[in-house]
Motif scaffolding. Structure first.
Motif, PDB file in Angstrom:
ATOM      1  N   PRO A 140       5.671  34.400  95.676  1.00 24.57           N
ATOM      2  CA  PRO A 140       6.521  33.211  95.657  1.00 24.57           C
ATOM      3  C   PRO A 140       6.869  32.817  94.226  1.00 24.57           C
ATOM      4  CG  PRO A 140       4.247  32.532  95.902  1.00 24.57           C
ATOM      5  CD  PRO A 140       4.243  34.044  95.863  1.00 24.57           C
ATOM      6  N   GLY A 141       7.890  31.997  94.093  1.00 26.06           N
ATOM      7  CA  GLY A 141       8.189  31.426  92.794  1.00 26.06           C
ATOM      8  C   GLY A 141       9.038  32.268  91.879  1.00 26.06           C
ATOM      9  N   LEU A 142       9.381  33.508  92.281  1.00 27.06           N
ATOM     10  CA  LEU A 142      10.183  34.377  91.420  1.00 27.06           C
ATOM     11  C   LEU A 142      11.061  35.267  92.299  1.00 27.06           C
ATOM     12  CD1 LEU A 142      10.454  35.063  88.336  1.00 27.06           C
ATOM     13  CD2 LEU A 142       8.974  37.018  88.797  1.00 27.06           C
ATOM     14  N   VAL A 143      12.343  35.398  91.941  1.00 27.13           N
ATOM     15  CA  VAL A 143      13.263  36.228  92.714  1.00 27.13           C
ATOM     16  C   VAL A 143      14.016  37.168  91.781  1.00 27.13           C
ATOM     17  CG1 VAL A 143      13.574  34.527  94.548  1.00 27.13           C
ATOM     18  CG2 VAL A 143      15.110  34.513  92.565  1.00 27.13           C
ATOM     19  N   LEU A 144      14.430  38.296  92.334  1.00 23.62           N
ATOM     20  CA  LEU A 144      15.300  39.224  91.614  1.00 23.62           C
ATOM     21  C   LEU A 144      16.727  38.728  91.772  1.00 23.62           C
ATOM     22  CD1 LEU A 144      15.802  41.935  90.128  1.00 23.62           C
ATOM     23  CD2 LEU A 144      15.939  43.005  92.399  1.00 23.62           C
ATOM     24  N   ALA A 145      17.342  38.286  90.658  1.00 27.47           N
ATOM     25  CA  ALA A 145      18.683  37.705  90.717  1.00 27.47           C
ATOM     26  C   ALA A 145      19.778  38.742  90.515  1.00 27.47           C
ATOM     27  CB  ALA A 145      18.821  36.601  89.663  1.00 27.47           C
ATOM     28  N   GLU A 146      19.509  39.752  89.688  1.00 29.87           N
ATOM     29  CA  GLU A 146      20.500  40.786  89.402  1.00 29.87           C
ATOM     30  C   GLU A 146      19.790  42.103  89.135  1.00 29.87           C
ATOM     31  OE1 GLU A 146      23.268  39.831  86.281  1.00 29.87           O
ATOM     32  OE2 GLU A 146      23.093  37.677  86.670  1.00 29.87           O
ATOM     33  N   TYR A 185      15.347  38.358  86.567  1.00 27.32           N
ATOM     34  CA  TYR A 185      14.551  37.565  87.495  1.00 27.32           C
ATOM     35  C   TYR A 185      14.634  36.087  87.105  1.00 27.32           C
ATOM     36  CZ  TYR A 185      12.553  42.242  87.998  1.00 27.32           C
ATOM     37  OH  TYR A 185      12.396  43.589  88.162  1.00 27.32           O
ATOM     38  N   ARG A 186      14.560  35.224  88.122  1.00 24.84           N
ATOM     39  CA  ARG A 186      14.580  33.786  87.869  1.00 24.84           C
ATOM     40  C   ARG A 186      13.486  33.100  88.691  1.00 24.84           C
ATOM     41  NH1 ARG A 186      18.974  32.263  84.979  1.00 24.84           N
ATOM     42  NH2 ARG A 186      20.789  33.638  84.989  1.00 24.84           N
ATOM     43  N   PRO A 187      12.857  32.082  88.105  1.00 23.07           N
ATOM     44  CA  PRO A 187      11.891  31.300  88.881  1.00 23.07           C
ATOM     45  C   PRO A 187      12.621  30.456  89.922  1.00 23.07           C
ATOM     46  CG  PRO A 187      12.222  30.308  86.737  1.00 23.07           C
ATOM     47  CD  PRO A 187      12.975  31.597  86.718  1.00 23.07           C
ATOM     48  N   VAL A 188      11.904  30.076  90.954  1.00 24.66           N
ATOM     49  CA  VAL A 188      12.482  29.292  92.040  1.00 24.66           C
ATOM     50  C   VAL A 188      12.123  27.826  91.853  1.00 24.66           C
ATOM     51  CG1 VAL A 188      12.495  28.901  94.524  1.00 24.66           C
ATOM     52  CG2 VAL A 188      12.374  31.231  93.637  1.00 24.66           C
ATOM     53  N   GLU A 224      15.976  27.015  95.205  1.00 21.09           N
ATOM     54  CA  GLU A 224      17.018  27.840  94.609  1.00 21.09           C
ATOM     55  C   GLU A 224      16.571  28.382  93.249  1.00 21.09           C
ATOM     56  OE1 GLU A 224      19.901  28.745  95.963  1.00 21.09           O
ATOM     57  OE2 GLU A 224      19.252  27.706  97.794  1.00 21.09           O
ATOM     58  N   PRO A 225      17.117  29.531  92.831  1.00 18.74           N
ATOM     59  CA  PRO A 225      16.771  30.077  91.508  1.00 18.74           C
ATOM     60  C   PRO A 225      17.139  29.105  90.395  1.00 18.74           C
ATOM     61  CG  PRO A 225      17.851  31.744  92.855  1.00 18.74           C
ATOM     62  CD  PRO A 225      17.983  30.447  93.602  1.00 18.74           C
ATOM     63  N   ASP A 226      16.290  29.033  89.381  1.00 15.04           N
ATOM     64  CA  ASP A 226      16.497  28.128  88.249  1.00 15.04           C
ATOM     65  C   ASP A 226      17.465  28.780  87.261  1.00 15.04           C
ATOM     66  OD1 ASP A 226      16.400  26.425  86.105  1.00 15.04           O
ATOM     67  OD2 ASP A 226      14.218  26.268  86.056  1.00 15.04           O
TER      68      ASP A 226
END
Length: 275
Positions: free
Chosen positions: A60-66, A76-79, A85-87
């Motif tokens: 949790p807390g981190l997503v692959l944005a591009e 990657y961006r934190p949520v 939503e991504p920060d």
């Protein structure tokens, strides 16, 4: 050519030196930890932007944005906890990934303060995962706060020659060059730092930190006055800060080096999952 009187450069430069004693870090342990951390990152899966640890637990807390995980260009961006939503103000980017060559990451943080908006860019790199030879760190703070913006930012650089470090901590011939060095550059001052370890009789490290401070721009002629007025207090504060850091290091490192890379990797994975 302008000639300076004897000692002229010294009068425009402030110096600092302090030595602390640190618990040692075995080379093989360090290298096994580097490899284990890379294995953890490479074993993490990404599907639909969501990250999953090698054991199948969602991160949790981190997503692959591009991009493609974990290849160069992956971003990657934190949520945000509020809306999920991504920060947009924080971003981690893979700059390079080569276990035999260089692995590098970049972290960018934006501060939208209406009076002093700022952008902090940090990059961390390592040469060779299997046999780490060199590590480096850069940090640059940019500010857009009007005419004073250049005085609110600066750049820092550190470079660690791991081969020279391990050589310096052994009971043998030592290189004349400091294994760890860096600079901090500001509009008004430039600070150069070197760090040299030596083996202590009891097996620990005696680490000497040296710093040289030079004035820049209109602060150059003011540096001798500032050193005369604040020098002793500044050196005492610097020595106390290093002693506090040494106490924290010696309180934590001996327990860490008793754990192997796999155990530390598992503990890191648990920490990433949060409470």
């Amino acid at each position: 050519m302008t000639r300076h009187p004897p000692g002229g450069h010294a009068r425009r430069m402030a110096r600092f030196q302090h030595t602390v004693t640190l618990a040692p870090v075995p080379r093989r342990w360090f290298e096994s930890c580097v490899a284990a951390l890379h294995d953890l990152a490479e074993g993490t899966d990404a599907e639909g932007g969501r990250l999953t640890l090698p054991d199948g637990r969602p991160l949790p807390g981190l997503v692959l944005a591009e991009g493609r995980h974990p290849e160069p260009g992956a971003r990657y961006r934190p949520v945000n906890e509020e809306d999920g939503e991504p920060d947009a103000d924080q971003c981690l980017t893979v700059l390079a990934r080569d276990r035999r060559g260089e692995t590098a990451l970049e972290v960018v943080t934006h501060d939208d303060d209406p009076d002093h908006p700022a952008r902090l860019v940090c990059a961390l790199g390592l040469t060779s995962v299997e046999r780490p030879r060199e590590a480096w760190l850069t940090a640059t703070l940019h500010s857009a706060g009007g005419k004073r913006a250049k005085y609110l930012g600066g750049t820092g650089r550190l470079r660690l020659d791991l081969g020279r470090w391990w050589q310096a901590t052994s009971h043998g011939r030592h290189s004349a060059r400091a294994p760890l060095g860096g600079t901090l550059t500001h509009a008004l001052v430039r600070v150069s730092v070197t760090v040299v370890p030596r083996p202590a009789p009891d097996g620990r490290w005696r680490v000497t930190v040296k710093a040289r401070i030079r004035g820049r721009s209109f602060a150059r002629p003011l540096l001798p006055l500032a050193a005369a007025v604040l020098g002793r207090r500044a050196r005492r504060a610097g020595a106390e800060a290093l002693e506090r850091a040494a106490v924290a290091w010696n309180a934590q490192v001996p327990a860490l080096v008793r754990k192997d890379g796999e155990r530390l990797s598992a503990e890191l994975a648990d920490a990433l999952l949060g409470p």
